[in-house]
Design a protein around this motif. Structure first.
Motif, PDB file in Angstrom:
ATOM      1  N   ARG A  63       0.821  -1.207   0.000  1.00 40.16           N
ATOM      2  CA  ARG A  63       0.000   0.000   0.000  1.00 40.16           C
ATOM      3  C   ARG A  63       0.858   1.261   0.000  1.00 40.16           C
ATOM      4  NH1 ARG A  63      -3.654  -1.425   5.078  1.00 40.16           N
ATOM      5  NH2 ARG A  63      -1.554  -2.037   5.752  1.00 40.16           N
ATOM      6  N   VAL A  64       2.083   1.128   0.337  1.00 47.41           N
ATOM      7  CA  VAL A  64       2.968   2.290   0.351  1.00 47.41           C
ATOM      8  C   VAL A  64       3.463   2.517  -1.063  1.00 47.41           C
ATOM      9  CG1 VAL A  64       5.099   3.254   1.303  1.00 47.41           C
ATOM     10  CG2 VAL A  64       3.621   1.777   2.702  1.00 47.41           C
ATOM     11  N   PRO A  65       3.474   3.739  -1.586  1.00 50.92           N
ATOM     12  CA  PRO A  65       4.024   3.958  -2.928  1.00 50.92           C
ATOM     13  C   PRO A  65       5.468   3.475  -2.993  1.00 50.92           C
ATOM     14  CG  PRO A  65       2.827   5.881  -2.159  1.00 50.92           C
ATOM     15  CD  PRO A  65       2.936   4.980  -0.982  1.00 50.92           C
ATOM     16  N   LEU A  66       5.734   2.689  -3.977  1.00 50.14           N
ATOM     17  CA  LEU A  66       7.052   2.062  -4.099  1.00 50.14           C
ATOM     18  C   LEU A  66       7.833   2.676  -5.253  1.00 50.14           C
ATOM     19  CD1 LEU A  66       6.050  -1.666  -3.557  1.00 50.14           C
ATOM     20  CD2 LEU A  66       7.049  -0.081  -1.898  1.00 50.14           C
ATOM     21  N   LYS A  67       9.121   2.641  -5.115  1.00 46.48           N
ATOM     22  CA  LYS A  67      10.023   3.112  -6.161  1.00 46.48           C
ATOM     23  C   LYS A  67      11.076   2.034  -6.423  1.00 46.48           C
ATOM     24  CE  LYS A  67      13.086   6.890  -7.392  1.00 46.48           C
ATOM     25  NZ  LYS A  67      13.714   8.173  -6.963  1.00 46.48           N
ATOM     26  N   LEU A  68      11.190   1.625  -7.686  1.00 49.37           N
ATOM     27  CA  LEU A  68      12.137   0.554  -8.015  1.00 49.37           C
ATOM     28  C   LEU A  68      13.571   1.019  -7.861  1.00 49.37           C
ATOM     29  CD1 LEU A  68      10.382  -0.846 -11.219  1.00 49.37           C
ATOM     30  CD2 LEU A  68      10.431  -1.870  -8.945  1.00 49.37           C
ATOM     31  N   PRO A  69      14.471   0.142  -7.472  1.00 51.44           N
ATOM     32  CA  PRO A  69      15.882   0.521  -7.337  1.00 51.44           C
ATOM     33  C   PRO A  69      16.502   0.797  -8.698  1.00 51.44           C
ATOM     34  CG  PRO A  69      15.625  -1.824  -7.005  1.00 51.44           C
ATOM     35  CD  PRO A  69      14.231  -1.268  -7.094  1.00 51.44           C
ATOM     36  N   THR A  70      17.474   1.631  -8.677  1.00 50.72           N
ATOM     37  CA  THR A  70      18.193   1.945  -9.920  1.00 50.72           C
ATOM     38  C   THR A  70      19.315   0.925 -10.151  1.00 50.72           C
ATOM     39  OG1 THR A  70      19.657   3.409  -8.703  1.00 50.72           O
ATOM     40  CG2 THR A  70      17.671   4.400  -9.639  1.00 50.72           C
ATOM     41  N   GLY A  71      19.902   1.012 -11.365  1.00 49.93           N
ATOM     42  CA  GLY A  71      21.026   0.109 -11.697  1.00 49.93           C
ATOM     43  C   GLY A  71      20.630  -1.126 -12.461  1.00 49.93           C
ATOM     44  N   LEU A  72      19.350  -1.244 -12.805  1.00 48.74           N
ATOM     45  CA  LEU A  72      18.923  -2.419 -13.569  1.00 48.74           C
ATOM     46  C   LEU A  72      19.193  -2.205 -15.056  1.00 48.74           C
ATOM     47  CD1 LEU A  72      15.504  -3.130 -11.794  1.00 48.74           C
ATOM     48  CD2 LEU A  72      17.649  -4.427 -11.569  1.00 48.74           C
ATOM     49  N   PRO A  73      19.418  -3.289 -15.832  1.00 52.31           N
ATOM     50  CA  PRO A  73      19.609  -3.141 -17.269  1.00 52.31           C
ATOM     51  C   PRO A  73      18.401  -2.482 -17.907  1.00 52.31           C
ATOM     52  CG  PRO A  73      20.288  -5.322 -16.563  1.00 52.31           C
ATOM     53  CD  PRO A  73      19.607  -4.678 -15.388  1.00 52.31           C
ATOM     54  N   GLY A  74      18.653  -1.672 -18.965  1.00 52.03           N
ATOM     55  CA  GLY A  74      17.586  -0.913 -19.587  1.00 52.03           C
ATOM     56  C   GLY A  74      16.593  -1.746 -20.353  1.00 52.03           C
ATOM     57  N   ASP A  75      16.959  -2.953 -20.763  1.00 51.94           N
ATOM     58  CA  ASP A  75      16.034  -3.773 -21.551  1.00 51.94           C
ATOM     59  C   ASP A  75      15.131  -4.626 -20.675  1.00 51.94           C
ATOM     60  OD1 ASP A  75      18.057  -5.329 -20.605  1.00 51.94           O
ATOM     61  OD2 ASP A  75      18.280  -6.540 -22.447  1.00 51.94           O
ATOM     62  N   LEU A  76      15.198  -4.498 -19.375  1.00 55.44           N
ATOM     63  CA  LEU A  76      14.367  -5.291 -18.477  1.00 55.44           C
ATOM     64  C   LEU A  76      13.058  -4.554 -18.176  1.00 55.44           C
ATOM     65  CD1 LEU A  76      16.900  -6.671 -15.837  1.00 55.44           C
ATOM     66  CD2 LEU A  76      15.998  -7.812 -17.886  1.00 55.44           C
ATOM     67  N   ALA A  77      11.991  -5.336 -18.150  1.00 52.58           N
ATOM     68  CA  ALA A  77      10.677  -4.804 -17.716  1.00 52.58           C
ATOM     69  C   ALA A  77      10.425  -5.320 -16.306  1.00 52.58           C
ATOM     70  CB  ALA A  77       9.579  -5.258 -18.681  1.00 52.58           C
ATOM     71  N   VAL A  78      10.420  -4.396 -15.327  1.00 52.21           N
ATOM     72  CA  VAL A  78      10.290  -4.777 -13.920  1.00 52.21           C
ATOM     73  C   VAL A  78       8.969  -4.204 -13.393  1.00 52.21           C
ATOM     74  CG1 VAL A  78      11.313  -4.711 -11.625  1.00 52.21           C
ATOM     75  CG2 VAL A  78      12.790  -4.722 -13.663  1.00 52.21           C
ATOM     76  N   GLY A  79       8.177  -5.056 -12.764  1.00 53.33           N
ATOM     77  CA  GLY A  79       6.902  -4.608 -12.212  1.00 53.33           C
ATOM     78  C   GLY A  79       6.567  -5.324 -10.920  1.00 53.33           C
ATOM     79  N   GLY A  80       5.719  -4.675 -10.102  1.00 55.20           N
ATOM     80  CA  GLY A  80       5.260  -5.273  -8.870  1.00 55.20           C
ATOM     81  C   GLY A  80       3.819  -5.733  -9.003  1.00 55.20           C
ATOM     82  N   TYR A  81       3.556  -6.955  -8.555  1.00 53.14           N
ATOM     83  CA  TYR A  81       2.232  -7.549  -8.709  1.00 53.14           C
ATOM     84  C   TYR A  81       1.766  -8.087  -7.374  1.00 53.14           C
ATOM     85  CZ  TYR A  81       2.752  -7.428 -13.802  1.00 53.14           C
ATOM     86  OH  TYR A  81       2.899  -7.031 -15.107  1.00 53.14           O
ATOM     87  N   SER A  82       0.430  -8.112  -7.258  1.00 52.49           N
ATOM     88  CA  SER A  82      -0.151  -8.758  -6.086  1.00 52.49           C
ATOM     89  C   SER A  82      -0.132 -10.256  -6.296  1.00 52.49           C
ATOM     90  CB  SER A  82      -1.607  -8.263  -5.895  1.00 52.49           C
ATOM     91  OG  SER A  82      -2.427  -8.730  -6.963  1.00 52.49           O
ATOM     92  N   VAL A  83      -0.407 -10.981  -5.233  1.00 45.10           N
ATOM     93  CA  VAL A  83      -0.402 -12.443  -5.340  1.00 45.10           C
ATOM     94  C   VAL A  83      -1.524 -12.941  -6.232  1.00 45.10           C
ATOM     95  CG1 VAL A  83       0.743 -12.768  -3.121  1.00 45.10           C
ATOM     96  CG2 VAL A  83      -1.748 -12.560  -3.216  1.00 45.10           C
ATOM     97  N   LEU A  84      -2.444 -12.061  -6.582  1.00 37.77           N
ATOM     98  CA  LEU A  84      -3.516 -12.436  -7.507  1.00 37.77           C
ATOM     99  C   LEU A  84      -3.134 -12.178  -8.953  1.00 37.77           C
ATOM    100  CD1 LEU A  84      -6.609 -11.037  -5.544  1.00 37.77           C
ATOM    101  CD2 LEU A  84      -5.705 -13.388  -5.621  1.00 37.77           C
ATOM    102  N   GLY A  85      -1.950 -11.584  -9.183  1.00 37.61           N
ATOM    103  CA  GLY A  85      -1.462 -11.362 -10.525  1.00 37.61           C
ATOM    104  C   GLY A  85      -1.788 -10.011 -11.093  1.00 37.61           C
ATOM    105  N   THR A  86      -2.271  -9.083 -10.272  1.00 35.94           N
ATOM    106  CA  THR A  86      -2.607  -7.753 -10.757  1.00 35.94           C
ATOM    107  C   THR A  86      -1.404  -6.839 -10.595  1.00 35.94           C
ATOM    108  OG1 THR A  86      -4.914  -8.085 -10.092  1.00 35.94           O
ATOM    109  CG2 THR A  86      -4.210  -5.823 -10.515  1.00 35.94           C
ATOM    110  N   ARG A  87      -1.064  -6.112 -11.694  1.00 34.21           N
ATOM    111  CA  ARG A  87       0.089  -5.210 -11.622  1.00 34.21           C
ATOM    112  C   ARG A  87      -0.257  -4.020 -10.734  1.00 34.21           C
ATOM    113  NH1 ARG A  87       1.665  -0.858 -14.799  1.00 34.21           N
ATOM    114  NH2 ARG A  87       0.076  -1.363 -16.352  1.00 34.21           N
ATOM    115  N   MET A  88       0.666  -3.732  -9.803  1.00 32.85           N
ATOM    116  CA  MET A  88       0.464  -2.630  -8.873  1.00 32.85           C
ATOM    117  C   MET A  88       1.366  -1.448  -9.240  1.00 32.85           C
ATOM    118  SD  MET A  88       0.262  -4.848  -5.354  1.00 32.85           S
ATOM    119  CE  MET A  88      -0.109  -3.388  -4.379  1.00 32.85           C
ATOM    120  N   PHE A  89       2.534  -1.700  -9.810  1.00 30.65           N
ATOM    121  CA  PHE A  89       3.427  -0.611 -10.226  1.00 30.65           C
ATOM    122  C   PHE A  89       4.435  -1.217 -11.208  1.00 30.65           C
ATOM    123  CE2 PHE A  89       5.143  -2.478  -6.372  1.00 30.65           C
ATOM    124  CZ  PHE A  89       6.453  -2.738  -6.712  1.00 30.65           C
TER     125      PHE A  89
END
Length: 429
Positions: A63-89
């Motif tokens: 529930r807290v607004p999240l910010k992904l860490p930096t330093g990841l490769p640019g071609d990666l798609a990174v997302g946060g999902y609930s255990v039900l599979g819904t994308r949250m960020f």
């Protein structure tokens, strides 16, 4: 008739290239599958590492607004999902079944929406409430695999090309000796007995070439002996026939002479000539037949009856001496008879005085010696050479060839007075 079939050069080339291509294919197909799995597993391992790092870096409170860490490769798609599979960020599809599968607390991977994706649950004391999904385009993985396959295919073509080059060289190396053997065999069939086999470095081909060369040499020797034998036989027959004709012409030239003795002499010479012909024909037909045990005493008695009269007409004696207890002798009677006829005829025509025939034991065999009291031969004259210019040379050459065919020898043991020795092998049985 032209021989049909696939040339050896082409056959060797096809076999070597086919075997090489099959071996490359058997090696390349499993290797291609292994490379595909290797690149897939390497990418999945990298994604799992990145997903675990992101999951460890974000808090477990969705529930807290999240910010992904930096330093990841640019071609990666990174997302946060609930255990039900819904994308949250973050990035990714609105719903991910892969992310929903990580509610069991484990890391999962699959190809989803054209991406190779990995989902990792965020650690929490109350169980996973957030799942991190990390994905990379699957086309990039496929491109790396295809590049590896192209590289392996190029190497395979190089290997096959090298095998084809080696096959061309090896086929030429194998076919060249056989082609030379074929040419030599054709030359041999055309009557050229001087064929020689050049070494090729291949043991089997060199052995075949040596066998062909040896065969050509033996055939040449056999043909030369046959021609010489034919010439010698022709001389022997002409000599007997000439004597018969001269006797008849001499009797006819004397007016009022009694022709009965001349006719009887002609008949005797004709019968002897017929025996010579029969013996020579038998020898030519049975040249490869095994020798038999020779009855020396009977042969000497036959010679006594045949040559006593002709020598007595010239006032000359014939003495035949046979030692007792002679060892068995193996030879064809016709051959020995002809040899002794030549020796006695030579003594009658060119010798003088008493003619002596002695049969003696010489250890490993038996010696038959024929001598007379004539002046013998001049120095440096070989009586067995046909080109010596002497009339007795041809007959003695025939006698020597017959003796050698029986495994014996005919030599001139003494020149003055002449002494010829016929050495016959003993019976080893």
């Amino acid at each position: 008739m032209t021989a049909q079939g696939v040339p050896l050069r082409r056959r060797v080339l096809v076999v070597i290239v086919s075997v090489t291509a099959l071996a490359v294919a058997l090696f390349l197909v499993p290797l291609a599958v292994a490379v595909n799995l290797l690149y897939h597993d390497q990418t999945v391992a990298a994604l799992q590492r990145d997903a675990a790092w992101v999951a460890a870096a974000v808090p477990d409170e969705p529930r807290v607004p999240l910010k992904l860490p930096t330093g990841l490769p640019g071609d990666l798609a990174v997302g946060g999902y609930s255990v039900l599979g819904t994308r949250m960020f973050g990035d990714g599809p609105g719903h991910s079944s892969l992310a929903a599968s990580s509610k069991d607390g484990r890391v999962h991977d699959t190809v989803e929406g054209g991406f190779l994706a990995v989902s990792a649950p965020v650690p929490s004391d109350e169980g996973p409430a957030l799942v991190i999904r990390v994905a990379t385009p699957n086309s990039e993985v496929a491109e790396r695999v295809h590049e590896a396959w192209l590289l392996m295919g190029g190497l395979a073509l190089i290997v096959i090309a090298l095998a084809a080059g080696a096959a061309v060289r090896q086929s030429a190396r194998l076919a060249a000796p056989l082609e030379r053997l074929t040419a030599a065999a054709q030359a041999l069939g055309g009557g050229d007995f001087s064929v020689r086999a050049s070494p090729s470095g291949l043991r089997e081909a060199d052995q075949a070439g040596q066998a062909l060369e040896s065969t050509a040499r033996r055939l040449g020797d056999v043909l030369a002996r046959e021609r010489a034998f034919s010439a010698d036989v022709s001389h022997q027959l002409r000599t007997g026939l000439t004597g018969l004709l001269l006797g008849l012409e001499s009797s006819l030239s004397r007016l009022g002479a009694d022709l009965a003795p001349a006719v009887r002499a002609a008949l005797a010479r004709g019968e002897r000539l017929q025996e010579v012909i029969d013996d020579l024909v038998r020898l030519s037909r049975d040249s490869r037949m095994p020798s038999e045990q020779l009855d020396v005493a009977a042969l000497m008695q036959e010679l006594r009856q045949e040559w006593h009269g002709p020598l007595a007409e010239h006032g000359r004696r014939l003495t035949i001496t046979v030692e007792p207890a002679l060892p068995p002798v193996t030879a064809q009677p016709a051959a020995v008879r002809q040899i002794l006829r030549v020796l006695l005829d030579n003594a009658l025509r060119h010798g003088q005085g008493e003619v002596t025939v002695t049969v003696a034991d010489v250890g490993p065999g038996t010696a038959v010696e024929v001598s007379d009291r004539g002046p013998g031969l001049a120095e440096g004259v070989d009586p067995f050479v046909r080109s010596s210019g002497h009339s007795h040379g041809i007959g003695l050459a025939l006698a020597r060839s017959l003796a050698e065919a029986e495994g014996g020898r005919l030599v001139l043991s003494r020149t003055r007075p002449p002494l010829f020795s016929l050495l016959l092998p003993g019976d080893d049985s």
